[in-house]
Design a protein around this motif. Structure first.
Motif, PDB file in Angstrom:
ATOM      1  N   ASN A 156     -15.968  11.650   1.519  1.00 26.49           N
ATOM      2  CA  ASN A 156     -14.889  10.679   1.678  1.00 26.49           C
ATOM      3  C   ASN A 156     -13.701  10.930   0.758  1.00 26.49           C
ATOM      4  OD1 ASN A 156     -16.321   9.369   3.667  1.00 26.49           O
ATOM      5  ND2 ASN A 156     -17.034   7.718   2.355  1.00 26.49           N
ATOM      6  N   VAL A 157     -13.928  11.654  -0.341  1.00 26.48           N
ATOM      7  CA  VAL A 157     -12.814  11.952  -1.247  1.00 26.48           C
ATOM      8  C   VAL A 157     -12.377  13.410  -1.184  1.00 26.48           C
ATOM      9  CG1 VAL A 157     -13.293  10.057  -2.835  1.00 26.48           C
ATOM     10  CG2 VAL A 157     -14.241  12.327  -3.310  1.00 26.48           C
ATOM     11  N   GLY A 158     -13.139  14.255  -0.501  1.00 29.54           N
ATOM     12  CA  GLY A 158     -12.725  15.641  -0.344  1.00 29.54           C
ATOM     13  C   GLY A 158     -12.949  16.524  -1.561  1.00 29.54           C
ATOM     14  N   LEU A 159     -13.865  16.125  -2.436  1.00 33.02           N
ATOM     15  CA  LEU A 159     -14.163  16.910  -3.630  1.00 33.02           C
ATOM     16  C   LEU A 159     -15.562  17.505  -3.536  1.00 33.02           C
ATOM     17  CD1 LEU A 159     -12.863  14.518  -6.440  1.00 33.02           C
ATOM     18  CD2 LEU A 159     -11.683  16.495  -5.461  1.00 33.02           C
ATOM     19  N   SER A 160     -15.784  18.580  -4.286  1.00 35.84           N
ATOM     20  CA  SER A 160     -17.124  19.136  -4.416  1.00 35.84           C
ATOM     21  C   SER A 160     -17.893  18.314  -5.447  1.00 35.84           C
ATOM     22  CB  SER A 160     -17.048  20.599  -4.853  1.00 35.84           C
ATOM     23  OG  SER A 160     -16.623  20.661  -6.210  1.00 35.84           O
ATOM     24  N   CYS A 161     -19.183  18.534  -5.513  1.00 33.17           N
ATOM     25  CA  CYS A 161     -20.022  17.855  -6.497  1.00 33.17           C
ATOM     26  C   CYS A 161     -19.557  18.182  -7.913  1.00 33.17           C
ATOM     27  CB  CYS A 161     -21.484  18.266  -6.296  1.00 33.17           C
ATOM     28  SG  CYS A 161     -22.650  17.372  -7.312  1.00 33.17           S
ATOM     29  N   VAL A 162     -19.219  19.434  -8.159  1.00 34.44           N
ATOM     30  CA  VAL A 162     -18.758  19.862  -9.481  1.00 34.44           C
ATOM     31  C   VAL A 162     -17.436  19.181  -9.830  1.00 34.44           C
ATOM     32  CG1 VAL A 162     -17.942  21.864 -10.799  1.00 34.44           C
ATOM     33  CG2 VAL A 162     -19.990  22.057  -9.378  1.00 34.44           C
ATOM     34  N   GLU A 163     -16.517  19.112  -8.859  1.00 29.67           N
ATOM     35  CA  GLU A 163     -15.217  18.478  -9.114  1.00 29.67           C
ATOM     36  C   GLU A 163     -15.376  16.990  -9.394  1.00 29.67           C
ATOM     37  OE1 GLU A 163     -12.160  21.117  -6.388  1.00 29.67           O
ATOM     38  OE2 GLU A 163     -13.564  19.757  -5.378  1.00 29.67           O
ATOM     39  N   LEU A 164     -16.195  16.311  -8.588  1.00 36.35           N
ATOM     40  CA  LEU A 164     -16.398  14.878  -8.800  1.00 36.35           C
ATOM     41  C   LEU A 164     -17.056  14.624 -10.158  1.00 36.35           C
ATOM     42  CD1 LEU A 164     -16.190  11.954  -7.848  1.00 36.35           C
ATOM     43  CD2 LEU A 164     -18.399  12.263  -6.691  1.00 36.35           C
ATOM     44  N   ALA A 165     -18.029  15.432 -10.508  1.00 39.68           N
ATOM     45  CA  ALA A 165     -18.690  15.264 -11.807  1.00 39.68           C
ATOM     46  C   ALA A 165     -17.688  15.440 -12.951  1.00 39.68           C
ATOM     47  CB  ALA A 165     -19.841  16.261 -11.946  1.00 39.68           C
ATOM     48  N   ALA A 166     -16.806  16.434 -12.839  1.00 39.39           N
ATOM     49  CA  ALA A 166     -15.800  16.669 -13.885  1.00 39.39           C
ATOM     50  C   ALA A 166     -14.810  15.507 -13.950  1.00 39.39           C
ATOM     51  CB  ALA A 166     -15.068  17.983 -13.630  1.00 39.39           C
ATOM     52  N   LEU A 167     -14.397  15.005 -12.802  1.00 34.15           N
ATOM     53  CA  LEU A 167     -13.469  13.872 -12.754  1.00 34.15           C
ATOM     54  C   LEU A 167     -14.102  12.648 -13.416  1.00 34.15           C
ATOM     55  CD1 LEU A 167     -11.403  12.690  -9.706  1.00 34.15           C
ATOM     56  CD2 LEU A 167     -12.763  11.085 -11.001  1.00 34.15           C
ATOM     57  N   LEU A 168     -15.338  12.340 -13.047  1.00 32.75           N
ATOM     58  CA  LEU A 168     -16.017  11.176 -13.613  1.00 32.75           C
ATOM     59  C   LEU A 168     -16.213  11.325 -15.122  1.00 32.75           C
ATOM     60  CD1 LEU A 168     -18.689  10.550 -10.827  1.00 32.75           C
ATOM     61  CD2 LEU A 168     -16.665   9.154 -11.306  1.00 32.75           C
TER      62      LEU A 168
END
Length: 195
Positions: free
Chosen positions: A40-52
């Motif tokens: 739904n946000v268009g990010l990879s797992c690695v990208e979302l983890a880094a963002l969070l």
């Protein structure tokens, strides 16, 4: 939940506060849609983890828990819009890449773009686009609706014309491109429904 403040109380007078508010809003809107947050946000797992980790280190959301089976190629429209945004970045670092991916993905939703991003109003969208994608935002001199503007830019980049008339104010679809975009955000409506 992510920021510890009600969205209506978000202070976006500094760049850092604006970025944090926008990211929290996008994550909240994407969560409301159900399904995979990553998709739904268009990010990879690695990208979302880094963002969070960077913006919301105390969150209980785990990027790994949001993982969906790996998918193939991005949807062509999402990839084209993401690339357009990346081409016009005006900030450095991960946030510009994350926002380009998130905005491109959320633009596929049927609402106005500011609503699909979970923002409070169109003005917040203009702020984030001017901050992170300044050269592109500066081209929207007539204040066209952002999704229409993006598609117009994509068409022009391909040598295509999406408009039926050369002058906007003579077009029968003027209100579709430039009409009013006010009202309550999706998040405000959802909060009201819950209360």
């Amino acid at each position: 939940m992510l920021t510890g403040k009600a969205p209506a109380d978000a202070n976006i007078t500094t760049d850092a506060n604006l970025d944090r508010h926008v990211l929290a809003s996008i994550l909240a809107a994407a969560t409301m849609d159900g399904g995979s947050l990553l998709e739904n946000v268009g990010l990879s797992c690695v990208e979302l983890a880094a963002l969070l980790q960077h913006y919301f280190p105390s969150t209980k959301i785990s990027a790994a828990e949001q993982a969906a089976p790996p998918k193939g190629e991005d949807h062509e429209e999402i990839a084209m819009l993401r690339d357009l945004l990346l081409k016009h970045r005006s900030t450095q670092g991960d946030i510009g890449r994350w926002l380009a991916a998130m905005i491109a993905r959320r633009a596929m939703e049927p609402d106005h773009l500011w609503e699909a991003l979970g923002l409070r109003n169109r003005g917040e969208l203009a702020l984030v686009l001017s901050r992170h994608f300044g050269p592109l935002a500066a081209h929207n001199v007539k204040n066209m609706r952002w999704k229409r503007f993006f598609y117009r830019m994509l068409c022009e980049n391909e040598g295509l014309v999406m408009c039926t008339t050369p002058v906007c104010d003579q077009c029968n679809e003027f209100n579709i491109c430039f009409g009013e975009e006010s009202g309550d955000s999706r998040l405000a409506e959802r909060r009201r429904d819950v209360l």
